[in-house]
Design a protein around this motif. Structure first.
Motif, mmCIF file in Angstrom:
data_model
loop_
_atom_site.group_PDB
_atom_site.id
_atom_site.type_symbol
_atom_site.label_atom_id
_atom_site.label_comp_id
_atom_site.label_asym_id
_atom_site.label_seq_id
_atom_site.Cartn_x
_atom_site.Cartn_y
_atom_site.Cartn_z
ATOM 1 N N ALA A 160 44.332 -29.554 13.517
ATOM 2 C CA ALA A 160 44.535 -30.995 13.427
ATOM 3 C C ALA A 160 46.010 -31.303 13.263
ATOM 4 O O ALA A 160 46.726 -30.598 12.557
ATOM 5 C CB ALA A 160 43.757 -31.565 12.248
ATOM 6 N N SER A 161 46.461 -32.355 13.918
ATOM 7 C CA SER A 161 47.832 -32.816 13.764
ATOM 8 C C SER A 161 47.840 -34.331 13.728
ATOM 9 O O SER A 161 46.857 -34.987 14.080
ATOM 10 C CB SER A 161 48.713 -32.305 14.899
ATOM 11 N N GLY A 162 48.962 -34.880 13.275
ATOM 12 C CA GLY A 162 49.055 -36.330 13.175
ATOM 13 C C GLY A 162 48.768 -36.784 11.760
ATOM 14 O O GLY A 162 49.198 -36.174 10.792
ATOM 15 N N ARG A 163 47.985 -37.836 11.637
ATOM 16 C CA ARG A 163 47.705 -38.431 10.338
ATOM 17 C C ARG A 163 46.587 -37.646 9.632
ATOM 18 O O ARG A 163 45.452 -38.100 9.518
ATOM 19 C CB ARG A 163 47.306 -39.887 10.514
ATOM 20 N N THR A 164 46.923 -36.455 9.171
ATOM 21 C CA THR A 164 45.889 -35.550 8.638
ATOM 22 C C THR A 164 45.338 -35.993 7.284
ATOM 23 O O THR A 164 44.387 -35.398 6.790
ATOM 24 C CB THR A 164 46.397 -34.111 8.546
ATOM 25 N N VAL A 165 45.888 -37.046 6.702
ATOM 26 C CA VAL A 165 45.276 -37.592 5.490
ATOM 27 C C VAL A 165 43.871 -38.098 5.782
ATOM 28 O O VAL A 165 43.034 -38.232 4.888
ATOM 29 C CB VAL A 165 46.162 -38.707 4.909
ATOM 30 N N SER A 166 43.593 -38.369 7.077
ATOM 31 C CA SER A 166 42.262 -38.846 7.487
ATOM 32 C C SER A 166 41.307 -37.713 7.805
ATOM 33 O O SER A 166 40.263 -37.931 8.416
ATOM 34 C CB SER A 166 42.402 -39.752 8.723
ATOM 35 N N THR A 167 41.651 -36.482 7.425
ATOM 36 C CA THR A 167 40.821 -35.331 7.785
ATOM 37 C C THR A 167 40.299 -34.630 6.541
ATOM 38 O O THR A 167 40.292 -33.414 6.476
ATOM 39 C CB THR A 167 41.617 -34.349 8.654
ATOM 40 N N SER A 168 39.857 -35.378 5.545
ATOM 41 C CA SER A 168 39.360 -34.759 4.324
ATOM 42 C C SER A 168 38.056 -33.993 4.557
ATOM 43 O O SER A 168 37.710 -33.111 3.780
ATOM 44 C CB SER A 168 39.167 -35.798 3.231
ATOM 45 N N HIS A 190 32.458 -29.117 19.660
ATOM 46 C CA HIS A 190 33.501 -30.095 19.370
ATOM 47 C C HIS A 190 33.860 -30.056 17.896
ATOM 48 O O HIS A 190 32.974 -29.999 17.037
ATOM 49 C CB HIS A 190 33.022 -31.511 19.694
ATOM 50 N N CYS A 191 35.139 -30.145 17.617
ATOM 51 C CA CYS A 191 35.637 -30.326 16.268
ATOM 52 C C CYS A 191 35.749 -31.823 15.999
ATOM 53 O O CYS A 191 36.094 -32.590 16.906
ATOM 54 C CB CYS A 191 37.002 -29.645 16.158
ATOM 55 N N ALA A 192 35.460 -32.220 14.761
ATOM 56 C CA ALA A 192 35.539 -33.633 14.395
ATOM 57 C C ALA A 192 36.145 -33.761 13.008
ATOM 58 O O ALA A 192 36.006 -32.853 12.181
ATOM 59 C CB ALA A 192 34.164 -34.279 14.428
ATOM 60 N N ALA A 193 36.776 -34.900 12.756
ATOM 61 C CA ALA A 193 37.414 -35.134 11.456
ATOM 62 C C ALA A 193 37.074 -36.523 10.955
ATOM 63 O O ALA A 193 36.982 -37.477 11.735
ATOM 64 C CB ALA A 193 38.927 -34.972 11.571
ATOM 65 N N GLY A 194 36.892 -36.618 9.651
ATOM 66 C CA GLY A 194 36.588 -37.896 9.040
ATOM 67 C C GLY A 194 36.807 -37.827 7.555
ATOM 68 O O GLY A 194 37.464 -36.914 7.045
ATOM 69 N N THR A 195 36.233 -38.788 6.840
ATOM 70 C CA THR A 195 36.428 -38.864 5.395
ATOM 71 C C THR A 195 35.131 -38.875 4.615
ATOM 72 O O THR A 195 35.158 -38.961 3.390
ATOM 73 C CB THR A 195 37.238 -40.126 5.039
ATOM 74 N N PHE A 196 33.988 -38.776 5.300
ATOM 75 C CA PHE A 196 32.693 -38.760 4.621
ATOM 76 C C PHE A 196 32.000 -37.422 4.859
ATOM 77 O O PHE A 196 31.976 -36.913 5.984
ATOM 78 C CB PHE A 196 31.815 -39.907 5.123
ATOM 79 N N ALA A 236 30.020 -41.091 11.858
ATOM 80 C CA ALA A 236 30.911 -41.204 10.702
ATOM 81 C C ALA A 236 32.254 -40.528 10.922
ATOM 82 O O ALA A 236 33.157 -40.673 10.111
ATOM 83 C CB ALA A 236 30.240 -40.601 9.470
ATOM 84 N N TYR A 237 32.382 -39.792 11.999
ATOM 85 C CA TYR A 237 33.618 -39.065 12.276
ATOM 86 C C TYR A 237 34.488 -39.865 13.241
ATOM 87 O O TYR A 237 34.026 -40.291 14.298
ATOM 88 C CB TYR A 237 33.305 -37.669 12.825
ATOM 89 N N ASN A 238 35.732 -40.061 12.827
ATOM 90 C CA ASN A 238 36.616 -40.950 13.571
ATOM 91 C C ASN A 238 37.386 -40.252 14.682
ATOM 92 O O ASN A 238 37.845 -40.917 15.618
ATOM 93 C CB ASN A 238 37.620 -41.581 12.608
#
Length: 122
Positions: free
Chosen positions: A24-32, A95-101, A108-110
């Motif tokens: 992951a790169s970029g705004r990784t604060v959104s990848t909890s 697929h890899c996915a990232a989100g906050t929940f 739920a994955y953005n």
């Protein structure tokens, strides 16, 4: 924005192993929370595994428990999926996915990666 890049897919015989990576790169604060989903031809996207990137919480779908392991790298914006004892039914685009929940719901994955093909021959 977050960019996710998967790698590690390929063709393997039944019983074999593969290791998928997601960076992951970029705004990784959104990848909890980061997760792996898969989609086989003609089927809906299916949850596989998820992990809390700042800790050790993990969860798996029943069909991969004991065979797949999700883990994070020393840099928490990298996640791996170790797949052992692969079966033809595991054939799909992963697929890899990232989100906050911490959830199995795809909605739920953005952020999503493009996917990597895994093919298991019998």
């Amino acid at each position: 924005q977050v960019q996710l890049i998967e790698s590690g897919g390929g063709l393997v015989q039944a019983g074999g192993s593969l290791r998928l990576s997601c960076a992951a790169s970029g705004r990784t604060v959104s990848t909890s929370v980061m997760a792996w989903f898969r989609q086989a031809p003609g089927k809906d996207r299916e949850f596989v595994a998820r992990i809390i990137t700042s800790g050790s919480g993990t969860y798996y779908t029943d069909s991969v428990k004991g065979r797949f392991t999700i883990s994070r790298g020393t840099a928490k914006n990298t996640v791996y999926l170790q797949m052992n004892s692969l079966k033809p039914d595991d054939t799909a685009v992963y697929h890899c996915a990232a989100g906050t929940f911490f959830t199995s719901a795809p909605s739920a994955y953005n952020f999503w990666g493009q996917g990597t093909q895994v093919t298991v021959s019998s």
